[in-house]
Design a protein around this motif. Sequence first.
Motif, PDB file in Angstrom:
ATOM      1  N   ALA A 347       3.651 -27.298 -44.747  1.00 32.54           N
ATOM      2  CA  ALA A 347       4.530 -26.561 -45.659  1.00 32.54           C
ATOM      3  C   ALA A 347       4.763 -25.137 -45.164  1.00 32.54           C
ATOM      4  N   THR A 348       3.716 -24.489 -44.647  1.00 28.66           N
ATOM      5  CA  THR A 348       3.858 -23.111 -44.159  1.00 28.66           C
ATOM      6  C   THR A 348       4.801 -23.050 -42.962  1.00 28.66           C
ATOM      7  N   LEU A 349       4.644 -23.997 -42.038  1.00 32.13           N
ATOM      8  CA  LEU A 349       5.567 -24.056 -40.902  1.00 32.13           C
ATOM      9  C   LEU A 349       6.995 -24.294 -41.367  1.00 32.13           C
ATOM     10  N   GLY A 350       7.171 -25.216 -42.309  1.00 32.48           N
ATOM     11  CA  GLY A 350       8.511 -25.507 -42.822  1.00 32.48           C
ATOM     12  C   GLY A 350       9.139 -24.308 -43.500  1.00 32.48           C
ATOM     13  N   LEU A 351       8.335 -23.507 -44.186  1.00 36.98           N
ATOM     14  CA  LEU A 351       8.862 -22.306 -44.843  1.00 36.98           C
ATOM     15  C   LEU A 351       9.307 -21.273 -43.817  1.00 36.98           C
ATOM     16  N   PHE A 352       8.528 -21.092 -42.748  1.00 37.98           N
ATOM     17  CA  PHE A 352       8.942 -20.149 -41.701  1.00 37.98           C
ATOM     18  C   PHE A 352      10.172 -20.658 -40.954  1.00 37.98           C
ATOM     19  N   GLN A 353      10.264 -21.990 -40.794  1.00 39.46           N
ATOM     20  CA  GLN A 353      11.440 -22.571 -40.128  1.00 39.46           C
ATOM     21  C   GLN A 353      12.656 -22.621 -41.042  1.00 39.46           C
ATOM     22  N   ASN A 354      12.414 -22.419 -42.350  1.00 39.71           N
ATOM     23  CA  ASN A 354      13.475 -22.583 -43.349  1.00 39.71           C
ATOM     24  C   ASN A 354      14.012 -24.013 -43.323  1.00 39.71           C
ATOM     25  N   SER A 355      13.076 -24.979 -43.150  1.00 43.13           N
ATOM     26  CA  SER A 355      13.444 -26.388 -42.976  1.00 43.13           C
ATOM     27  C   SER A 355      13.051 -27.190 -44.214  1.00 43.13           C
ATOM     28  N   ALA A 356      14.036 -27.632 -44.981  1.00 43.14           N
ATOM     29  CA  ALA A 356      13.762 -28.434 -46.177  1.00 43.14           C
ATOM     30  C   ALA A 356      13.106 -29.772 -45.844  1.00 43.14           C
ATOM     31  N   PRO A 357      13.527 -30.519 -44.789  1.00 41.00           N
ATOM     32  CA  PRO A 357      12.870 -31.803 -44.489  1.00 41.00           C
ATOM     33  C   PRO A 357      11.380 -31.657 -44.195  1.00 41.00           C
ATOM     34  N   VAL A 358      10.997 -30.609 -43.471  1.00 42.66           N
ATOM     35  CA  VAL A 358       9.575 -30.406 -43.169  1.00 42.66           C
ATOM     36  C   VAL A 358       8.797 -30.129 -44.452  1.00 42.66           C
ATOM     37  N   ILE A 359       9.374 -29.335 -45.336  1.00 48.76           N
ATOM     38  CA  ILE A 359       8.704 -29.014 -46.604  1.00 48.76           C
ATOM     39  C   ILE A 359       8.566 -30.267 -47.461  1.00 48.76           C
ATOM     40  N   ILE A 360       9.577 -31.126 -47.456  1.00 50.94           N
ATOM     41  CA  ILE A 360       9.500 -32.385 -48.214  1.00 50.94           C
ATOM     42  C   ILE A 360       8.371 -33.257 -47.675  1.00 50.94           C
ATOM     43  N   GLY A 361       8.215 -33.292 -46.348  1.00 55.64           N
ATOM     44  CA  GLY A 361       7.098 -34.036 -45.768  1.00 55.64           C
ATOM     45  C   GLY A 361       5.761 -33.511 -46.247  1.00 55.64           C
ATOM     46  N   ALA A 362       5.640 -32.191 -46.368  1.00 55.55           N
ATOM     47  CA  ALA A 362       4.399 -31.599 -46.875  1.00 55.55           C
ATOM     48  C   ALA A 362       4.163 -31.975 -48.334  1.00 55.55           C
ATOM     49  N   MET A 363       5.230 -32.043 -49.120  1.00 54.05           N
ATOM     50  CA  MET A 363       5.098 -32.445 -50.528  1.00 54.05           C
ATOM     51  C   MET A 363       4.524 -33.856 -50.648  1.00 54.05           C
ATOM     52  N   ILE A 364       4.997 -34.762 -49.788  1.00 51.34           N
ATOM     53  CA  ILE A 364       4.532 -36.147 -49.857  1.00 51.34           C
ATOM     54  C   ILE A 364       3.063 -36.243 -49.457  1.00 51.34           C
ATOM     55  N   LEU A 365       2.661 -35.452 -48.454  1.00 43.83           N
ATOM     56  CA  LEU A 365       1.265 -35.477 -48.004  1.00 43.83           C
ATOM     57  C   LEU A 365       0.310 -34.880 -49.032  1.00 43.83           C
ATOM     58  N   ALA A 366       0.782 -33.935 -49.828  1.00 39.39           N
ATOM     59  CA  ALA A 366      -0.100 -33.159 -50.709  1.00 39.39           C
ATOM     60  C   ALA A 366      -0.843 -34.063 -51.694  1.00 39.39           C
ATOM     61  N   PRO A 367      -2.187 -33.945 -51.774  1.00 40.84           N
ATOM     62  CA  PRO A 367      -2.976 -34.804 -52.673  1.00 40.84           C
ATOM     63  C   PRO A 367      -3.311 -34.145 -54.006  1.00 40.84           C
ATOM     64  N   LEU A 368      -2.695 -33.010 -54.326  1.00 36.62           N
ATOM     65  CA  LEU A 368      -3.089 -32.259 -55.520  1.00 36.62           C
ATOM     66  C   LEU A 368      -2.704 -32.945 -56.828  1.00 36.62           C
ATOM     67  N   MET A 369      -1.726 -33.849 -56.801  1.00 35.67           N
ATOM     68  CA  MET A 369      -1.299 -34.493 -58.044  1.00 35.67           C
ATOM     69  C   MET A 369      -2.440 -35.279 -58.690  1.00 35.67           C
TER      70      MET A 369
END
Length: 626
Positions: A347-369
Amino acid sequence: MQSPIILYTPEADSLAHALSDWLDNRAILTPIHGEKGLNEAFADLPPNSEVYTFLPDSLMIVALNAAEEMTLWPLPWEGNPHTRSGLLLESNWQAQMQRWQTEQPGALTQLPCANARWLLNRISIGTALQPPDTRLLDKLKWGIKRLRHARLRPFTLTTAKGQQIPLAALNIQMGDSAAICNRFNHLCTEAQMQTGRVTTLVFAPQSIVQFFNLALRRWLPGKTTALPQGVGMVRSQQLQLSSDRPFPYRIDHETFMDTQLDITYAPLPCRLIPGRALMQDTTERDTLRLDGVPTGEEAVAFYRERPLPLFPHAGENAFAELFAQIRQGARFDAPFGVLLVLSVLLATLGLFQNSAPVIIGAMILAPLMAPIVSLSMGLIRLDGRLLRQSARTVALGTLLSIALAALFTWLMPFSHLTEQMASRTHPTLLDLGVAILSGLAAAYAYSRDEVAKSLAGVAIAVALVPPLAVAGIGLGWGDWPMFQGAFLLFLANLVGILVASGFLFYVLGFSSLRTARTAMLYKLALLLAIALPLGLATHTLLEEERLYQKLNELKVIKWQQHRLTVQVTSVRIDQDQPVVQVRIAVPYNVDEQARAQIARHLQQKIGADVSLVIDFRTVYPAESNL
């Protein structure tokens, strides 16, 4: 060969004569006047007589004792509804005679007795759950009237094997298995239509929703072998129902009051012909299907003390598989830690890249739910162990995520705010709404295996890790407002999921009997606490929207002979001061003085209290040589 006898009351005179014609006038017509006349008629008949009857239910009870060593053929008519239902007779006597001619059913040699009284049909105890056969509005009025004083009564059910079962019920139906299954055929199968065992149906809706569901179920299409929630079934060779206070009950057409009701089988002095051939149930083992009704001292005491709640509650043993999954999701184990680290870094890399697809990938991986849903279940049930474990996992996961993002930011050579970062620093009530809907979806997915695969979509919708990553970036840059905004967004998501998933767990019946109301109050307090700062941010958003709408009316302004196009590029509230940035296309021959006049003209249009930033763009005509 003896002639058949037709016993009938004056009300059935025409039916008796029609039956006599059916039998080619071979039958002896014997009118009956009251109980005394019935006993005298049977006393005059020889043993082994074949007797057809058009008798009301009250006289049919007398006939069972008086017709010693005779065969009774009860016929259906309007005066014997309990005989007709309990003995599975056809709707009219002609159809019944035709069935007897083709089927030759065996005679019943025993019949259930309730407190030493013959039972033709069934015993009914408590509030009826069958609405009248009228309009839907009348059915609803009937249900509301019943609910005003509806409480589950405490009973103890004792089987032939001596097993005692404390239970709470709104209505209980008892009788021979064939009679009960004939009346409640939407709850029984054809294979259960046997005689020889007492069947008890326990109707115990644990909420107002269940009450209406059970009341209207008879009119819903389809049958099921599984009993619905709120219904239990017990089968035994004999049963005893008792209570610590007198309760009213109906045996066929008569009402009684007592603290104990015994129902067992007794041999008949006569041979009684049922409406159809019935198999004898010789099973000695008791059948208990009580998972859907409140049993045990705690549940009985809970429902005895209060009216029905709006939604049902359940014990942990009723949903063992779900609770095992919930408890597993509350743990901070190695797989959880690995997935969390990977999702935060991604997610941090995606935010620096300003890349929505990378951030979405981080959302799917996240186990916090998973631990947040576990925390919601712990709150709704006030389960101390689950609360501590899930709260620790959520807290450690939050701190680890922020620390990782901050450390990664210190190592990165970038310091500019991207669009993806900025979008997560100004949360509003709209974000809370997204979190609430996502929490509902998450709770539903956890409670239904067939939709659990949709959890990835829920994770994308609510986005737990990206706000934490932005908060970590703000901490790494030393940008306190950025950290505050992003962390507030995470808190909004957290509280929204807690409240919404807890509410749905409550609706689906996963809440504890005694803690549901207290738990919901705690969650509403959390919701109000997070809604206040979000409400202030939403007020700012509404102010910005008001300015947008005002500026939309100024898409084109007239200045001298020109029509100038105005494009709004941003609207923001900076320290309570509205700031509007616009872009205006002007002809190439408009000088600085003219541009200042255009700015003053536009300032007058939008108001002096708004700071205006204008980006003039020069338009050169195609024929110009410039």
